[in-house]
Design a protein around this motif. Structure first.
Motif, short mmCIF file in Angstrom:
data_model
loop_
_atom_site.label_atom_id
_atom_site.label_comp_id
_atom_site.label_asym_id
_atom_site.label_seq_id
_atom_site.Cartn_x
_atom_site.Cartn_y
_atom_site.Cartn_z
N GLN A 125 30.39 6.15 -14.48
CA GLN A 125 31.42 5.15 -14.83
C GLN A 125 32.18 5.61 -16.08
N GLU A 172 24.27 1.83 -11.06
CA GLU A 172 24.03 3.25 -11.32
C GLU A 172 22.87 3.45 -12.29
N CYS A 179 28.14 -0.11 -13.20
CA CYS A 179 27.30 0.46 -14.25
C CYS A 179 25.85 0.03 -14.07
N VAL A 227 25.35 8.75 -15.54
CA VAL A 227 26.26 7.64 -15.25
C VAL A 227 27.67 8.17 -15.10
N ARG A 250 21.04 13.47 -12.79
CA ARG A 250 22.04 12.44 -12.51
C ARG A 250 22.45 11.74 -13.78
#
Ligand SMILES: CC(C)(COP(=O)(O)OP(=O)(O)OC[C@H]1O[C@@H](n2cnc3c(N)ncnc32)[C@H](O)[C@@H]1OP(=O)(O)O)[C@@H](O)C(=O)NCCC(=O)NCCS
Length: 216
Positions: free
Chosen positions: A63, A32, A29, A61, A59
């Motif tokens: 996760q 990213e 995390c 995250v 883009r």
């Protein structure tokens, strides 16, 4: 005792299973977020408001779980310990604890997990706790509001955030209310407490309050 998740007592075995998992999620995390932050900076050209560039961002995250520790900064400390751990907050893709039918819950989880990062239809979920000494100072509402504004919306495109609390946990419900969540329902007898969380008594059930935040 107010949390469904962590086993009690919390043994060495629990730690050795949980820690690698959560540690990996935390590192993924952080990496990213940093990469996305850098690309946002390029788009903005300065330290402006992240929300202004969200519409241009490509883009998000990816996760499925974002675990955060909450720390007291040295400048704010009331004793001599620096950067002290005072609690945790986790954002993850929905576990749908409030759907009591197991097959239906599994189906909703699969469906939700299959959505691409940044999809506004993803149902997210939040859970948190603070070390008791820090209760009642408005810390968790401040943490959650900050996360929503500066991370969940601009970096994850979160539109729906769900939360549940044991029916007697008024402090938890108050945190959600202060952060703009609405109360959806109380599910009576939804969770069976383990005996270790109920003075050794087996089979006690507890109701579950369900709260929802939606991006205005
Ligand atoms: C729930 C929790 C995170 C609240 O965070 P917080 O930073 O203390 O939140 P606040 O300071 O805004 O307090 C929330 C409300 O609870 C009340 N409260 C806080 N601590 C309390 C305590 N120990 N006993 C009774 N009430 C308490 C506050 O008065 C406040 O209500 P109000 O705004 O109507 O006056 C914290 O109590 C906690 O970690 N509890 C144990 C873990 C837990 O229950 N997690 C949530 C699981 S769903």
């Amino acid at each position: 005792m107010n949390l469904n998740g962590p086993p009690y007592p919390y043994t060495e075995k629990d730690w050795s299973q949980w820690y690698p998992f959560v540690s990996k999620a935390g590192r993924g995390c952080a990496t990213e977020l940093q990469a996305i932050h850098d690309s946002l900076q390029l788009l903005q050209g300065s330290d402006g408001d992240e929300s202004e560039v969200v519409s241009r961002q490509k883009r998000w995250v990816s996760q499925s779980m974002l675990p955060w520790t909450i720390r007291e900064l040295p400048g704010l400390k009331s004793d001599n310990e620096a950067d002290r751990f005072i609690g945790a907050i986790t954002i993850e893709r929905g576990t749908f604890l409030y759907i009591l039918d197991e097959d239906e819950r599994r189906r909703r989880k699969q469906e939700n997990n299959a959505l691409d990062a940044g999809d506004r239809n993803i149902i997210w979920e939040v859970g948190f706790y603070l070390v008791p000494k820090y209760h009642g100072r408005g810390i968790m509402p401040a943490v959650l509001r900050t996360l929503i504004k500066h991370i969940l919306v601009p970096y994850m495109n979160v539109h729906t955030l769900m939360a549940t609390y044991f029916e007697y946990n008024t402090p938890s419900r108050r945190v959600f209310e202060k952060c703009g969540f609405e109360f959806l329902q109380l599910l009576p007898d939804a969770i069976t407490l383990p005996p270790t969380k109920n003075n050794g008594i087996t089979g006690r059930k507890v109701g579950l309050g369900v709260m929802r935040w939606q991006l205005a």
